[in-house]
Scaffold this motif. Structure first.
Motif, PDB file in Angstrom:
ATOM      1  N   LEU A 147      33.793 -63.261  12.439  1.00  0.00           N
ATOM      2  CA  LEU A 147      33.598 -64.559  13.071  1.00  0.00           C
ATOM      3  C   LEU A 147      34.819 -65.458  12.943  1.00  0.00           C
ATOM      4  CD1 LEU A 147      31.574 -66.313  14.540  1.00  0.00           C
ATOM      5  CD2 LEU A 147      30.661 -67.039  12.338  1.00  0.00           C
ATOM      6  N   VAL A 148      35.413 -65.479  11.754  1.00  0.00           N
ATOM      7  CA  VAL A 148      36.602 -66.325  11.557  1.00  0.00           C
ATOM      8  C   VAL A 148      37.701 -65.959  12.530  1.00  0.00           C
ATOM      9  CG1 VAL A 148      38.078 -67.309   9.803  1.00  0.00           C
ATOM     10  CG2 VAL A 148      36.110 -65.960   9.133  1.00  0.00           C
ATOM     11  N   GLU A 170      28.595 -62.192  18.295  1.00  0.00           N
ATOM     12  CA  GLU A 170      29.356 -63.398  17.961  1.00  0.00           C
ATOM     13  C   GLU A 170      30.264 -63.798  19.114  1.00  0.00           C
ATOM     14  OE1 GLU A 170      29.562 -60.682  16.089  1.00  0.00           O
ATOM     15  OE2 GLU A 170      28.628 -61.157  14.157  1.00  0.00           O
ATOM     16  N   TYR A 173      37.247 -67.577  15.773  1.00  0.00           N
ATOM     17  CA  TYR A 173      37.622 -68.989  15.746  1.00  0.00           C
ATOM     18  C   TYR A 173      39.130 -69.162  15.662  1.00  0.00           C
ATOM     19  CZ  TYR A 173      32.731 -70.339  15.215  1.00  0.00           C
ATOM     20  OH  TYR A 173      31.394 -70.539  15.421  1.00  0.00           O
ATOM     21  N   CYS A 231      25.368 -67.188  14.444  1.00  0.00           N
ATOM     22  CA  CYS A 231      26.269 -66.102  14.063  1.00  0.00           C
ATOM     23  C   CYS A 231      26.233 -65.849  12.558  1.00  0.00           C
ATOM     24  CB  CYS A 231      27.698 -66.421  14.494  1.00  0.00           C
ATOM     25  SG  CYS A 231      27.918 -66.491  16.273  1.00  0.00           S
ATOM     26  N   ALA A 232      26.216 -66.930  11.805  1.00  0.00           N
ATOM     27  CA  ALA A 232      26.260 -66.788  10.350  1.00  0.00           C
ATOM     28  C   ALA A 232      25.018 -66.078   9.836  1.00  0.00           C
ATOM     29  CB  ALA A 232      26.402 -68.159   9.698  1.00  0.00           C
ATOM     30  N   ALA A 282      28.265 -65.098  22.067  1.00  0.00           N
ATOM     31  CA  ALA A 282      27.774 -66.463  21.829  1.00  0.00           C
ATOM     32  C   ALA A 282      28.892 -67.485  21.960  1.00  0.00           C
ATOM     33  CB  ALA A 282      27.133 -66.549  20.448  1.00  0.00           C
ATOM     34  N   CYS A 336      25.811 -72.524  17.448  1.00  0.00           N
ATOM     35  CA  CYS A 336      26.397 -71.193  17.597  1.00  0.00           C
ATOM     36  C   CYS A 336      26.766 -70.615  16.237  1.00  0.00           C
ATOM     37  CB  CYS A 336      27.620 -71.288  18.495  1.00  0.00           C
ATOM     38  SG  CYS A 336      28.346 -69.725  18.951  1.00  0.00           S
ATOM     39  N   LEU A 337      27.361 -71.449  15.414  1.00  0.00           N
ATOM     40  CA  LEU A 337      27.738 -71.004  14.075  1.00  0.00           C
ATOM     41  C   LEU A 337      26.520 -70.569  13.273  1.00  0.00           C
ATOM     42  CD1 LEU A 337      29.548 -70.624  11.632  1.00  0.00           C
ATOM     43  CD2 LEU A 337      29.404 -73.086  11.216  1.00  0.00           C
ATOM     44  N   GLU A 340      37.717 -69.296   6.698  1.00  0.00           N
ATOM     45  CA  GLU A 340      36.461 -68.734   6.202  1.00  0.00           C
ATOM     46  C   GLU A 340      35.770 -69.643   5.189  1.00  0.00           C
ATOM     47  OE1 GLU A 340      36.499 -64.686   5.106  1.00  0.00           O
ATOM     48  OE2 GLU A 340      34.364 -64.715   4.601  1.00  0.00           O
ATOM     49  N   PHE A 388      27.575 -65.039   4.538  1.00  0.00           N
ATOM     50  CA  PHE A 388      26.880 -66.307   4.708  1.00  0.00           C
ATOM     51  C   PHE A 388      25.468 -66.237   4.130  1.00  0.00           C
ATOM     52  CE2 PHE A 388      29.993 -66.075   8.186  1.00  0.00           C
ATOM     53  CZ  PHE A 388      30.723 -67.202   7.899  1.00  0.00           C
ATOM     54  N   LEU A 402      33.983 -72.290   7.033  1.00  0.00           N
ATOM     55  CA  LEU A 402      32.789 -71.760   7.690  1.00  0.00           C
ATOM     56  C   LEU A 402      31.655 -71.642   6.687  1.00  0.00           C
ATOM     57  CD1 LEU A 402      33.935 -68.899  10.100  1.00  0.00           C
ATOM     58  CD2 LEU A 402      33.198 -71.223  10.627  1.00  0.00           C
ATOM     59  N   GLU A 441      23.720 -63.578  10.754  1.00  0.00           N
ATOM     60  CA  GLU A 441      23.798 -62.127  10.828  1.00  0.00           C
ATOM     61  C   GLU A 441      24.891 -61.542   9.942  1.00  0.00           C
ATOM     62  OE1 GLU A 441      23.502 -60.576  14.658  1.00  0.00           O
ATOM     63  OE2 GLU A 441      21.921 -62.001  15.211  1.00  0.00           O
TER      64      GLU A 441
END
Lengths: 126, 126
Positions: free
Chosen positions: A3-4, A78, A7, B89-90, A81, B85-86, B13, B96, B16, B92
């Motif tokens: 994910l990072v 991810e 971004y 995603c997080a 989305a 959105c975060l 990261e 996180f 996040l 999954e």
DNA sequence: GATCAATATTCCTTGATGGGAATGTAGTTT
DNA sequence: AAACTACATTCCCATCAAGGAATATTGATC
């Protein structure tokens, strides 16, 4: 792809503008360059950055390089989305809308001999 | 707040992970620090980064600083979309989820005198 | 007021990033 | 094969960001 890293690809304005255009479909560099009205080096480097991280793909078509987002089936949840989110957000911002408008006006301007697009132009699909 | 600036906040990261926890509600620094298991200076700096850009707010409660996301009514559409959105995603990703699990286990551990949380502990609301 | 706990800030080093000028490369046209 | 077009890469510079050690700050407690 983490994910990072997604971004990190999204945290530069030029890259956001590029991706916003690519959400419309594959495009060659010269169209991206014209639509963004930015120097060639800048465009090329950011496309390289995105490609190195798997956020775009590239294929050659004659003299042209056609960049595209990875095909939908291949996108991670991810990425899916976040691209959707980006598309929504970009729709409300002047910069992004202006880029799209310029892209629409480009039409044949970027093809090498002008009207020759159909026969010898690149096959990006705006 | 511009879209790029949101992404710039999201492209690290540690940040996040912090935001993922704050999506649960306000938290004091020591809880964030324990849940992430990272050095104090690291947490503090990233919170400062987020605060300077308006992605979190901070208020003092005794010795503690309580950080929180901006209240929902204040969030721009872009921020709203990206936080949602975060969160999706997080949910999954192992990192996180692990942070959230550690946060849940914290309970009274971070309050100064332990059981004193109700009376003298900070009033973050996990 | 001295001490302590929670947090922030400063100083430093290191690495990544963005931008541009210039140059290189690959495919095309003549 | 020479010239041209589209694009990539290299080199250089400036800025920024991340991390840690040490120190400062602020409020609470004794």
């Amino acid at each position: 792809m983490k994910l990072v890293q997604i971004y990190q690809c999204l945290c530069d304005e030029t890259r956001l503008r590029l991706l916003n255009l690519l959400l419309r479909g594959p495009l060659c560099v010269c169209h991206l360059q014209s639509a963004l009205d930015e120097p060639q080096v800048k465009i090329s480097k950011h496309l390289g950055y995105l490609k190195a991280r798997g956020l775009v793909t590239a294929r050659r078509s004659g003299n042209w390089m056609i960049y595209a987002l990875p095909s939908e089936r291949v996108r991670s949840p991810e990425l899916r989305a976040n691209l959707a989110c980006l598309q929504d957000c970009a729709a409300e911002s002047a910069v992004f809308r202006r880029d799209l408008a310029r892209l629409d006006k480009l039409d044949l301007a970027c093809a090498p001999v002008g009207a020759a697009r159909a026969s010898k132009g690149c096959d990006c699909d705006w």
